[in-house]
Scaffold this motif. Sequence first.
Motif, PDB file in Angstrom:
ATOM      1  N   GLY A  92       0.827  -1.197   0.000  1.00  0.00           N
ATOM      2  CA  GLY A  92       0.000   0.000   0.000  1.00  0.00           C
ATOM      3  C   GLY A  92       0.863   1.249   0.000  1.00  0.00           C
ATOM      4  N   ALA A  93       1.948   1.196   0.756  1.00  0.00           N
ATOM      5  CA  ALA A  93       2.886   2.316   0.770  1.00  0.00           C
ATOM      6  C   ALA A  93       3.514   2.515  -0.606  1.00  0.00           C
ATOM      7  CB  ALA A  93       3.973   2.080   1.814  1.00  0.00           C
ATOM      8  N   ILE A  94       3.797   1.425  -1.297  1.00  0.00           N
ATOM      9  CA  ILE A  94       4.366   1.515  -2.643  1.00  0.00           C
ATOM     10  C   ILE A  94       3.390   2.200  -3.592  1.00  0.00           C
ATOM     11  CG2 ILE A  94       5.059   0.157  -4.656  1.00  0.00           C
ATOM     12  CD1 ILE A  94       7.209   0.407  -2.485  1.00  0.00           C
ATOM     13  N   ASP A  95       2.102   1.892  -3.470  1.00  0.00           N
ATOM     14  CA  ASP A  95       1.116   2.551  -4.332  1.00  0.00           C
ATOM     15  C   ASP A  95       1.112   4.059  -4.119  1.00  0.00           C
ATOM     16  OD1 ASP A  95       0.478   0.047  -5.244  1.00  0.00           O
ATOM     17  OD2 ASP A  95      -1.553   0.006  -4.399  1.00  0.00           O
ATOM     18  N   THR A  96       1.130   4.467  -2.856  1.00  0.00           N
ATOM     19  CA  THR A  96       1.132   5.899  -2.547  1.00  0.00           C
ATOM     20  C   THR A  96       2.432   6.553  -3.000  1.00  0.00           C
ATOM     21  OG1 THR A  96      -0.311   5.532  -0.650  1.00  0.00           O
ATOM     22  CG2 THR A  96       0.923   7.589  -0.689  1.00  0.00           C
ATOM     23  N   PHE A  97       3.525   5.887  -2.768  1.00  0.00           N
ATOM     24  CA  PHE A  97       4.829   6.382  -3.212  1.00  0.00           C
ATOM     25  C   PHE A  97       4.862   6.561  -4.729  1.00  0.00           C
ATOM     26  CE2 PHE A  97       9.109   4.712  -4.662  1.00  0.00           C
ATOM     27  CZ  PHE A  97       9.738   5.937  -4.618  1.00  0.00           C
ATOM     28  N   THR A  98       4.294   5.598  -5.452  1.00  0.00           N
ATOM     29  CA  THR A  98       4.263   5.682  -6.913  1.00  0.00           C
ATOM     30  C   THR A  98       3.549   6.945  -7.374  1.00  0.00           C
ATOM     31  OG1 THR A  98       4.321   3.269  -7.160  1.00  0.00           O
ATOM     32  CG2 THR A  98       3.423   4.532  -9.006  1.00  0.00           C
ATOM     33  N   LEU A  99       2.383   7.198  -6.812  1.00  0.00           N
ATOM     34  CA  LEU A  99       1.613   8.382  -7.194  1.00  0.00           C
ATOM     35  C   LEU A  99       2.346   9.671  -6.827  1.00  0.00           C
ATOM     36  CD1 LEU A  99      -0.940   9.735  -8.251  1.00  0.00           C
ATOM     37  CD2 LEU A  99      -1.962   9.407  -5.986  1.00  0.00           C
ATOM     38  N   GLY A 100       2.869   9.726  -5.608  1.00  0.00           N
ATOM     39  CA  GLY A 100       3.540  10.942  -5.161  1.00  0.00           C
ATOM     40  C   GLY A 100       4.779  11.254  -5.968  1.00  0.00           C
ATOM     41  N   LEU A 101       5.625  10.245  -6.197  1.00  0.00           N
ATOM     42  CA  LEU A 101       6.846  10.496  -6.958  1.00  0.00           C
ATOM     43  C   LEU A 101       6.523  10.830  -8.408  1.00  0.00           C
ATOM     44  CD1 LEU A 101       9.925  10.631  -6.923  1.00  0.00           C
ATOM     45  CD2 LEU A 101       9.952   8.187  -7.527  1.00  0.00           C
ATOM     46  N   ALA A 102       5.515  10.162  -8.972  1.00  0.00           N
ATOM     47  CA  ALA A 102       5.124  10.456 -10.353  1.00  0.00           C
ATOM     48  C   ALA A 102       4.798  11.932 -10.521  1.00  0.00           C
ATOM     49  CB  ALA A 102       3.934   9.590 -10.764  1.00  0.00           C
ATOM     50  N   ARG A 103       4.039  12.475  -9.585  1.00  0.00           N
ATOM     51  CA  ARG A 103       3.661  13.879  -9.670  1.00  0.00           C
ATOM     52  C   ARG A 103       4.848  14.798  -9.387  1.00  0.00           C
ATOM     53  NH1 ARG A 103      -2.368  13.604  -6.777  1.00  0.00           N
ATOM     54  NH2 ARG A 103      -3.392  12.578  -8.549  1.00  0.00           N
ATOM     55  N   GLU A 104       5.752  14.351  -8.545  1.00  0.00           N
ATOM     56  CA  GLU A 104       6.904  15.169  -8.174  1.00  0.00           C
ATOM     57  C   GLU A 104       7.858  15.375  -9.340  1.00  0.00           C
ATOM     58  OE1 GLU A 104       8.502  14.937  -4.098  1.00  0.00           O
ATOM     59  OE2 GLU A 104      10.298  14.099  -5.045  1.00  0.00           O
ATOM     60  N   VAL A 105       8.031  14.344 -10.171  1.00  0.00           N
ATOM     61  CA  VAL A 105       9.065  14.413 -11.218  1.00  0.00           C
ATOM     62  C   VAL A 105       8.491  14.414 -12.632  1.00  0.00           C
ATOM     63  CG1 VAL A 105      10.797  13.351  -9.729  1.00  0.00           C
ATOM     64  CG2 VAL A 105       9.398  11.895 -11.227  1.00  0.00           C
ATOM     65  N   ALA A 106       7.184  14.598 -12.773  1.00  0.00           N
ATOM     66  CA  ALA A 106       6.550  14.533 -14.093  1.00  0.00           C
ATOM     67  C   ALA A 106       7.104  15.576 -15.057  1.00  0.00           C
ATOM     68  CB  ALA A 106       5.038  14.703 -13.955  1.00  0.00           C
ATOM     69  N   GLU A 107       7.493  16.741 -14.552  1.00  0.00           N
ATOM     70  CA  GLU A 107       8.039  17.798 -15.410  1.00  0.00           C
ATOM     71  C   GLU A 107       9.535  17.644 -15.632  1.00  0.00           C
ATOM     72  OE1 GLU A 107       6.187  21.924 -15.097  1.00  0.00           O
ATOM     73  OE2 GLU A 107       5.932  21.150 -13.058  1.00  0.00           O
ATOM     74  N   GLU A 108      10.120  16.586 -15.088  1.00  0.00           N
ATOM     75  CA  GLU A 108      11.571  16.405 -15.170  1.00  0.00           C
ATOM     76  C   GLU A 108      11.957  15.225 -16.050  1.00  0.00           C
ATOM     77  OE1 GLU A 108      12.961  16.291 -11.081  1.00  0.00           O
ATOM     78  OE2 GLU A 108      11.549  17.884 -10.564  1.00  0.00           O
ATOM     79  N   GLY A 109      11.009  14.777 -16.887  1.00  0.00           N
ATOM     80  CA  GLY A 109      11.314  13.722 -17.844  1.00  0.00           C
ATOM     81  C   GLY A 109      11.247  12.315 -17.292  1.00  0.00           C
ATOM     82  N   ILE A 110      10.686  12.154 -16.100  1.00  0.00           N
ATOM     83  CA  ILE A 110      10.631  10.832 -15.472  1.00  0.00           C
ATOM     84  C   ILE A 110       9.188  10.403 -15.288  1.00  0.00           C
ATOM     85  CG2 ILE A 110      11.305   9.407 -13.498  1.00  0.00           C
ATOM     86  CD1 ILE A 110      13.490  11.465 -12.895  1.00  0.00           C
TER      87      ILE A 110
END
Length: 251
Positions: A165-183
């Motif tokens: 469950g933590a991995i799911d939340t981490f996935t969403l949070g990191l995705a939004r954090e680095v979306a403008e950085e090519g990742i």
Amino acid sequence: MPEIADKVAVVTGGSRGIGRAVAMLAARRGWRVCLSYVSDAAAAEAVVAAIADAGGQACAVRADVGAEADVEALFAAADRLGTVAGLVNNAGVVDVAARVEAMGAERLHRMMRVNVVGSLLCAREAVRRMSTRNGGRGGAIVNLSSVAARLGGAGQYVDYAAAKGAIDTFTLGLAREVAEEGIRVNAVAPGIIDTEIHASGGQPDRAWALASQIPMKRPGTADEIAAPVVWLLSDEAAYTTGAVLQVTGGR
């Protein structure tokens, strides 16, 4: 993500099961592969040899993803192989079936250290290399979640389910954090898959024992998880980020 001729995918836990299948398929799709393992050097080197025999490039590094120094050494080895453009956070552990009231702190710390902290440490190193903010050229991260995050693992693996469950939340949070950085950051949540991990939890026949609970009436295979993982690494998934893809046979 621009085409990178020497692109490297780091695959944690790549000596067996889903990790091995991912490493083999990624190599066939043109990735150089740096895989980690914890104890079975022979199995890891067999994966490297199989990739080399097929014309690919790979290396294996002994690394406990829950240990910061090991993660740093793993990525240093990946740097020597080429440009890190992909990370598959596959390494994970289970334990024997137990109710929460029977779980000790040592078990709980191990579950979170490997399954959660390890994934964050590896992602940290990947972002440091991939982010355009840091001078990188972009890339993709794929985390391995589990259907357990949605079902809860009652009576057996509540701690494992909580970690995923933590991995799911981490996935969403990191995705939004680095979306403008090519990742791009996504996750694949397998259902019951017929791999060696069940034996490490003391139930080697668990996958087929639970087949009746799966709408497709069979467990999945490691190759059936590797395919969506490697797709998410690829440019074919260029507009996909923050997704948790359920690959569960309908469960």
